[in-house]
Design a protein around this motif. Structure first.
Motif, PDB file in Angstrom:
ATOM      1  N   VAL A  18       9.114 -16.756  -1.847  1.00  0.00           N
ATOM      2  CA  VAL A  18       9.879 -17.717  -1.210  1.00  0.00           C
ATOM      3  C   VAL A  18       9.167 -18.887  -0.905  1.00  0.00           C
ATOM      4  N   MET A  65       9.203 -22.379  -1.917  1.00  0.00           N
ATOM      5  CA  MET A  65      10.041 -23.279  -0.839  1.00  0.00           C
ATOM      6  C   MET A  65       9.403 -24.180  -0.329  1.00  0.00           C
ATOM      7  N   ALA A 112      10.575 -15.317   5.556  1.00  0.00           N
ATOM      8  CA  ALA A 112      11.511 -16.236   5.067  1.00  0.00           C
ATOM      9  C   ALA A 112      12.442 -16.854   6.273  1.00  0.00           C
TER      10      ALA A 112
END
Length: 261
Positions: free
Chosen positions: A16, A20, A69
């Motif tokens: 992630v 991200m 996350a």
């Protein structure tokens, strides 16, 4: 029995973070930069473009910090990337606004300050001359591959200003100081036209003093408008020589802001 794919929280968080964190910096730049970040380009298209650029450039980026996350540190890193991307986009907006202000100054001097239209880029009413300068600088920016230079600086910023760097707003305070640069650049762009129109206005004033019975409003306004259009047409012949140093200065400052080479 088929093997079960087991994923740990650390692996998921790493994946992630890998996609991200860069995507937030890229998306923030695309949402605020000129041309792409305007209302003419739908937000969904900008988001898809940011996702596509992230997928392409992520394998070549440095390693991202390992964060959870849903941890507060991940939220802080996301805020950091948004600040960096938005600051890069706003620095380019200042460069474009210099031409908008230049067009408004000329429009007011030649008597076209009342002639305004809705700017589809920013969604506000601006002078017609300012809108013309906006379209002109946009075409010059794209024709000289300025958007490619911006993307190059963006990708290089992940190396010079990596994710997780403690200097979150390094050099970004200079955005306020660049407001003076915008005004100075605007005056440099329109100085010949403003000087010529000032001479025309002085001549109109002398005519009014010499012949008070002359209706200066019925004669001076259309004459100033026609002469202003002619002066603007003549001065546009040198617009490229005026655009190049300002564009180089703006892009070079963008590199210095993210400490790129």
């Amino acid at each position: 029995m088929e093997p079960v794919l087991a994923l740990t929280d650390t692996q998921i968080s790493t994946w992630v973070a890998t996609f991200m964190l860069p995507m937030f910096r890229i998306a923030a730049l695309l949402m605020t930069m000129p041309v792409i970040g305007t209302t003419l380009v739908p937000a969904r298209v900008r988001l898809y473009l940011a996702l596509a650029i992230t997928v392409v450039v992520t394998p070549a980026l440095p390693a991202m910090p390992q964060v959870h996350a849903l941890d507060i540190s991940a939220l802080l890193l996301i805020a950091q990337q948004i600040i960096i991307g938005a600051a890069m986009g706003l620095s380019l907006q200042l460069f474009f606004q210099a031409f908008v202000i230049a067009g408004q100054i000329v429009g007011i001097q030649m008597g076209m300050g009342f002639a305004s239209m809705v700017d589809p880029v920013n969604g506000v009413s601006v002078a017609v001359i300012g809108q013309f300068f906006t379209m002109l600088v946009t075409l010059l920016f794209l024709a000289m591959n300025g958007h490619l230079v911006v993307f190059e600086v963006l990708i290089e910023s992940f190396t010079t200003l990596p994710v997780g760097d403690g200097l979150i707003v390094a050099n970004f305070w200079e955005l306020v100081l660049r407001l003076g640069w915008v005004l100075g650049a605007s005056l440099v762009l329109v100085l010949p036209a403003v000087t010529a129109l000032l001479v025309v206005n002085i001549a109109m004033g002398v005519m009014t003093r010499a012949a008070p019975q002359l209706n200066i409003f019925s004669i001076g306004f259309p004459l100033t408008l026609v002469l202003g259009m002619g002066i603007l047409w003549v001065t546009l012949g040198d617009i490229l020589n005026q655009y190049q140093p300002l564009a180089v200065d703006a892009l070079q400052w963008l590199r210095e802001m993210v400490r790129a080479r």
